[in-house]
Design an enzyme around this catalytic site. Structure first.
Site, PDB file in Angstrom:
ATOM      1  N   HIS A   1     -12.624  22.502  34.593  1.00  0.00           N
ATOM      2  CA  HIS A   1     -12.753  23.961  34.532  1.00  0.00           C
ATOM      3  C   HIS A   1     -13.836  24.459  35.474  1.00  0.00           C
ATOM      4  O   HIS A   1     -14.679  23.705  35.949  1.00  0.00           O
ATOM      5  CB  HIS A   1     -13.066  24.424  33.106  1.00  0.00           C
TER       6      HIS A   1
ATOM      7  N   ASP B   1     -16.628  27.591  35.163  1.00  0.00           N
ATOM      8  CA  ASP B   1     -17.156  28.401  34.063  1.00  0.00           C
ATOM      9  C   ASP B   1     -16.714  29.863  34.195  1.00  0.00           C
ATOM     10  O   ASP B   1     -16.901  30.489  35.238  1.00  0.00           O
ATOM     11  CB  ASP B   1     -18.686  28.326  34.029  1.00  0.00           C
TER      12      ASP B   1
ATOM     13  N   HIS C   1     -15.577  21.343  37.195  1.00  0.00           N
ATOM     14  CA  HIS C   1     -16.320  20.217  36.627  1.00  0.00           C
ATOM     15  C   HIS C   1     -15.698  19.752  35.316  1.00  0.00           C
ATOM     16  O   HIS C   1     -14.856  20.440  34.727  1.00  0.00           O
ATOM     17  CB  HIS C   1     -17.801  20.560  36.466  1.00  0.00           C
TER      18      HIS C   1
ATOM     19  N   ARG D   1     -28.081  25.882  29.259  1.00  0.00           N
ATOM     20  CA  ARG D   1     -27.323  26.437  30.385  1.00  0.00           C
ATOM     21  C   ARG D   1     -27.636  27.919  30.593  1.00  0.00           C
ATOM     22  O   ARG D   1     -27.716  28.687  29.630  1.00  0.00           O
ATOM     23  CB  ARG D   1     -25.814  26.287  30.151  1.00  0.00           C
TER      24      ARG D   1
HETATM   25 FE   FE2 Z   1     -18.623  24.173  32.142  1.00  0.00          FE
END
Ligand code: FE2
Length: 298
Positions: A115, A117, A273, A288
């Protein structure tokens, strides 16, 4: 005395060479050294980091013990940092701009699908910044794919076929899958539902041109790309499957082994990723922050 003088000179030396960039593969990934992310960066350092990101798609900084505020401050050098919802990931209790990605015996890892993000958003994340707080002794790697290299390696006839097409990206394409059902249980249901309502299916180009570089990147992924628009069902499904298989070619990838206090910074426009889910029941804790640059995919 002499040692003190040398140390002081080193800190203010205008001729300092700046961050050093060491590529990890010939496509994606580079390690950046000679920089301290716990302190504000100079303009020259920000420019060097941004250029390394454009050149390598994902860059890594080892031994950077950033706290959540420092991580968010680093991110703000590169764009707008949004507050994060308490839905697929928890919000850090001390900083509402930081998501907590935590897996252990009771919370098996489930991010092992390719995917980019927030590709399901009309305005997807430009970049993501992940700080490794606790990592398992073995496993827990993340793999990134250079989607510029993946596009360039396509046969010309496939490039001609997909240039100009769009594909529908859909939040529910991932979050309706059975292995994500736990996200909809209990207190998080309302926030997951809000995410669904805020992110109706959206079309993005299958081949995206990056304004900073003029390069073309494949912009599809396994998690959120539901179908290619305007094609018959069987044809669209076959082409999407072909592209998802193609991006898994090892020559386009970097596989990174985390150590505590590593920071990874990646460009969601030019990479996808996959978080390798091989470490359950061991503990992995990551922070994150995401970055927006108000760039609609074209
Ligand atoms: Fe991700």
């Amino acid at each position: 005395m002499a040692l003190t003088a040398v140390s002081t000179d080193a800190q203010i030396d205008p001729g300092s060479p700046g961050p050093e960039v060491t590529p990890l593969t010939l496509t994606a990934g580079a390690e950046i050294t000679a920089i301290d992310l716990t302190n504000p960066l100079s303009e020259a350092e920000v420019a060097a980091v941004h250029q390394a990101l454009l050149d390598h798609g994902v860059i890594f900084f080892r031994d950077q013990p950033v706290n959540p505020d420092q991580q968010a401050a680093f991110a703000r050098n590169f764009g707008r940092v949004p507050e994060v919802p308490d839905s697929m990931f928890r919000v850090h209790p001390d900083n509402s701009f930081v998501s907590v990605l935590e897996n252990d015996a009771d919370r098996p890892p489930t991010v092992n699908t390719w995917h980019s993000d927030y590709s399901f958003a009309a305005l997807p994340d430009f970049a993501s910044i992940l700080h490794a707080v606790i990592v398992p002794p073995a496993g827990g790697d993340t793999i990134w794919v250079d989607m510029v290299a993946a596009y360039e390696a396509l046969p010309d006839r496939m490039k001609h076929l997909i240039d100009g097409l769009t594909a529908t990206h859909d939040y529910m394409h991932l979050y309706e899958r059975p292995f994500k059902a736990y996200l909809w249980e209990g207190v998080r249901f309302d926030n997951m539902e809000q995410g669904r309502l805020e992110h109706p299916p959206v079309s993005h180009p299958v081949v995206r041109t990056i304004p900073d570089t003029g390069k073309k990147a494949l912009y599809i992924n396994e998690s959120f790309t539901r179908h290619i628009d305007g094609l018959g069902d069987a044809e669209g499904r076959a082409i999407l499957r072909y592209l998802v298989d193609h991006i898994q070619t090892p020559e386009f990838q970097v596989r990174f082994h985390w150590t505590p206090d590593t920071v990874a910074f990646w460009d969601n426009r030019t990479t996808v990723h996959y978080a390798v889910a091989d470490y359950h029941p061991r503990h992995r804790l990551m922070h994150r922050v995401t970055v927006l640059n108000d760039e609609v995919p074209v």
